[in-house]
Scaffold this motif. Structure first.
Motif, PDB file in Angstrom:
ATOM      1  N   LEU A   1       0.845  -1.193   0.000  1.00 29.39           N
ATOM      2  CA  LEU A   1       0.000   0.000   0.000  1.00 29.39           C
ATOM      3  C   LEU A   1       0.882   1.245   0.000  1.00 29.39           C
ATOM      4  O   LEU A   1       1.708   1.424   0.895  1.00 29.39           O
ATOM      5  CB  LEU A   1      -0.915   0.021   1.216  1.00 29.39           C
ATOM      6  N   PHE A   2       0.705   2.086  -1.001  1.00 32.72           N
ATOM      7  CA  PHE A   2       1.435   3.354  -1.071  1.00 32.72           C
ATOM      8  C   PHE A   2       0.536   4.445  -0.506  1.00 32.72           C
ATOM      9  O   PHE A   2      -0.592   4.631  -0.982  1.00 32.72           O
ATOM     10  CB  PHE A   2       1.810   3.671  -2.517  1.00 32.72           C
ATOM     11  N   THR A   3       1.024   5.152   0.501  1.00 32.93           N
ATOM     12  CA  THR A   3       0.174   6.124   1.183  1.00 32.93           C
ATOM     13  C   THR A   3       0.748   7.531   1.147  1.00 32.93           C
ATOM     14  O   THR A   3       1.943   7.745   0.962  1.00 32.93           O
ATOM     15  CB  THR A   3      -0.053   5.743   2.665  1.00 32.93           C
ATOM     16  N   ALA A   4      -0.150   8.490   1.362  1.00 33.07           N
ATOM     17  CA  ALA A   4       0.208   9.889   1.568  1.00 33.07           C
ATOM     18  C   ALA A   4      -0.847  10.469   2.503  1.00 33.07           C
ATOM     19  O   ALA A   4      -1.885   9.840   2.765  1.00 33.07           O
ATOM     20  CB  ALA A   4       0.252  10.659   0.256  1.00 33.07           C
ATOM     21  N   HIS A   5      -0.578  11.657   3.006  1.00 32.38           N
ATOM     22  CA  HIS A   5      -1.522  12.311   3.911  1.00 32.38           C
ATOM     23  C   HIS A   5      -2.785  12.682   3.148  1.00 32.38           C
ATOM     24  O   HIS A   5      -2.722  13.319   2.096  1.00 32.38           O
ATOM     25  CB  HIS A   5      -0.882  13.569   4.501  1.00 32.38           C
TER      26      HIS A   5
ATOM     27  N   ALA B   1      -1.661  -1.134  -4.187  1.00 40.72           N
ATOM     28  CA  ALA B   1      -2.765  -0.185  -4.280  1.00 40.72           C
ATOM     29  C   ALA B   1      -2.350   1.113  -3.594  1.00 40.72           C
ATOM     30  O   ALA B   1      -1.378   1.162  -2.842  1.00 40.72           O
ATOM     31  CB  ALA B   1      -4.029  -0.746  -3.627  1.00 40.72           C
ATOM     32  N   VAL B   2      -3.104   2.161  -3.848  1.00 47.45           N
ATOM     33  CA  VAL B   2      -2.925   3.451  -3.183  1.00 47.45           C
ATOM     34  C   VAL B   2      -3.940   3.569  -2.062  1.00 47.45           C
ATOM     35  O   VAL B   2      -5.106   3.191  -2.229  1.00 47.45           O
ATOM     36  CB  VAL B   2      -3.087   4.617  -4.179  1.00 47.45           C
TER      37      VAL B   2
ATOM     38  N   ASP C   1      -1.435 -12.716   3.200  1.00 53.34           N
ATOM     39  CA  ASP C   1      -0.879 -13.030   4.510  1.00 53.34           C
ATOM     40  C   ASP C   1      -0.325 -11.803   5.209  1.00 53.34           C
ATOM     41  O   ASP C   1      -0.147 -11.801   6.435  1.00 53.34           O
ATOM     42  CB  ASP C   1       0.270 -14.040   4.370  1.00 53.34           C
ATOM     43  N   ALA C   2      -0.011 -10.767   4.436  1.00 59.91           N
ATOM     44  CA  ALA C   2       0.658  -9.612   5.020  1.00 59.91           C
ATOM     45  C   ALA C   2       0.363  -8.362   4.212  1.00 59.91           C
ATOM     46  O   ALA C   2      -0.065  -8.418   3.051  1.00 59.91           O
ATOM     47  CB  ALA C   2       2.170  -9.853   5.086  1.00 59.91           C
ATOM     48  N   VAL C   3       0.628  -7.218   4.854  1.00 57.51           N
ATOM     49  CA  VAL C   3       0.498  -5.931   4.192  1.00 57.51           C
ATOM     50  C   VAL C   3       1.778  -5.144   4.439  1.00 57.51           C
ATOM     51  O   VAL C   3       2.320  -5.144   5.551  1.00 57.51           O
ATOM     52  CB  VAL C   3      -0.736  -5.151   4.700  1.00 57.51           C
ATOM     53  N   LEU C   4       2.267  -4.504   3.398  1.00 54.69           N
ATOM     54  CA  LEU C   4       3.447  -3.653   3.495  1.00 54.69           C
ATOM     55  C   LEU C   4       3.045  -2.237   3.114  1.00 54.69           C
ATOM     56  O   LEU C   4       2.528  -2.017   2.018  1.00 54.69           O
ATOM     57  CB  LEU C   4       4.552  -4.156   2.559  1.00 54.69           C
ATOM     58  N   VAL C   5       3.264  -1.287   4.008  1.00 56.16           N
ATOM     59  CA  VAL C   5       2.920   0.107   3.741  1.00 56.16           C
ATOM     60  C   VAL C   5       4.188   0.870   3.360  1.00 56.16           C
ATOM     61  O   VAL C   5       5.190   0.837   4.075  1.00 56.16           O
ATOM     62  CB  VAL C   5       2.265   0.775   4.958  1.00 56.16           C
TER      63      VAL C   5
ATOM     64  N   ARG D   1       6.365  -1.784   7.234  1.00 56.02           N
ATOM     65  CA  ARG D   1       6.407  -0.554   6.449  1.00 56.02           C
ATOM     66  C   ARG D   1       7.854  -0.270   6.058  1.00 56.02           C
ATOM     67  O   ARG D   1       8.792  -0.725   6.711  1.00 56.02           O
ATOM     68  CB  ARG D   1       5.821   0.634   7.206  1.00 56.02           C
ATOM     69  N   THR D   2       8.010   0.490   4.996  1.00 49.24           N
ATOM     70  CA  THR D   2       9.351   0.869   4.563  1.00 49.24           C
ATOM     71  C   THR D   2       9.904   1.949   5.480  1.00 49.24           C
ATOM     72  O   THR D   2       9.160   2.767   6.028  1.00 49.24           O
ATOM     73  CB  THR D   2       9.331   1.400   3.122  1.00 49.24           C
TER      74      THR D   2
END
Length: 312
Positions: free
Chosen positions: A178-182, A216-217, A248-252, A285-286
């Motif tokens: 998951l790519f995130t921003a504010h 996904a975003v 199995d997992a989520v990476l943000v 998360r990165t």
């Protein structure tokens, strides 16, 4: 004779200690003090990450390292890199005053946020231009956006790959990135603001570089207002992901942020991680760029390119 060049690093700001939280929150609310309930909630969040955000210290270190990097790259110029915060000291106006006192002949201003929105970067630009009325900054150039800066994309792609390898080593099979921003109020979309599109562009580029197909975003840290904010919210996405049986997992990868602060250390590391655990998913998360030498080099590339463009 060397030219005096100023670089104004612009950041959102953070209270340096717990007793500064009320003033900080009031400034964010444009002079309206928060209710006791809102203040207590924010204070509790800072307490949960140790009492204060590391953002100020990180930004100061970043400014120091960028000044050294630029000086080494362009020894014929005399660089001074200063910090200016939007909602806390040193304020944007403070940073501009320092550069004016140094009698800089040129100034490059850059916001420590890669994506442009008139609710974020544009407000920094307006503050800098207003500061020019009392602070001579010489020839001013503003970096409007840098969401597709090659070095930035490559750095985040490597960090995505590193975390994916770690998750797989722990036994995780399918991982959604998951790519995130504010998040920002959703009415900006109706007005054609490029912010959401730019995050999508960043995410697409990083995913391609990292060789990631399952991504996904998502958005995070929405404000508490009556207006709807851009979604989907990252926690909602994680819950929905856990409701299925395919992952199995989520990476943000918080691609819209460059420093550890409350929105990372609480909203992701505490809140989103807890939601993932409840959903039966591993969470990772990165690492944020912070003052990493690699990120210093990325910013130096941006500043150097801006100076060359103006000179040309």
């Amino acid at each position: 004779m060397s030219e005096r060049v100023g670089v104004l690093l612009l950041a959102y700001g953070t209270p340096a200690s717990p007793h500064e939280i009320p003033a900080y929150y009031t400034h964010i609310r444009r002079g309206r003090p928060p209710t006791p309930e809102l203040l207590a909630e924010l204070t509790e969040r800072y307490e949960a990450i140790g009492g204060a955000s590391p953002l100020l210290g990180i930004a100061r270190t970043l400014a120091e390292r960028l000044e050294l990097e630029l000086g080494e790259r362009l020894p014929g110029e005399d660089f001074q890199v200063v910090l200016g915060m939007k909602h806390a000291t040193p304020f944007i106006e403070d940073g501009a005053a320092v550069l004016a006192a140094a009698e800089v002949e040129r100034t490059v201003a850059i916001v420590l946020a890669p994506h442009y929105s008139r609710l974020s970067v544009e407000e920094y630009m307006e503050r800098v231009h207003a500061a020019e009325a009392s602070a001579e900054l010489g020839e001013l150039a503003f970096v409007r956006e840098w969401h597709l800066e090659p070095g930035y994309l490559a750095m985040l792609a490597r960090r995505v790959q590193l975390e994916l390898e770690h998750l797989h080593s722990l036994g995780a099979g399918a991982v959604r990135v998951l790519f995130t921003a504010h998040s920002l109020p959703s009415w900006i979309v109706e007005q054609g603001d490029p912010y959401p599109e730019q995050l999508q562009e960043t995410a697409t580029a990083i995913a391609q570089l990292a060789g990631v197909d399952d991504w996904a975003v998502a958005w995070q840290s929405a404000g508490r207002t009556a207006d709807p904010w851009i979604g989907p919210d990252v926690c909602e996405v994680i819950r929905d992901l856990g409701a299925g049986a395919d992952h199995d997992a989520v990476l943000v990868c918080p691609a819209g942020f460059v420093s550890d602060h409350l929105e990372i250390l609480y909203d992701l590391d505490i809140q989103a991680r807890e939601v993932a655990a409840q959903a039966g998913l591993r969470f990772a998360r990165t690492a944020l760029p912070n003052a990493d030498p690699e990120f210093v080099s990325v910013l130096a590339d941006i500043v150097q390119a801006q100076l060359a463009a103006v000179a040309g």
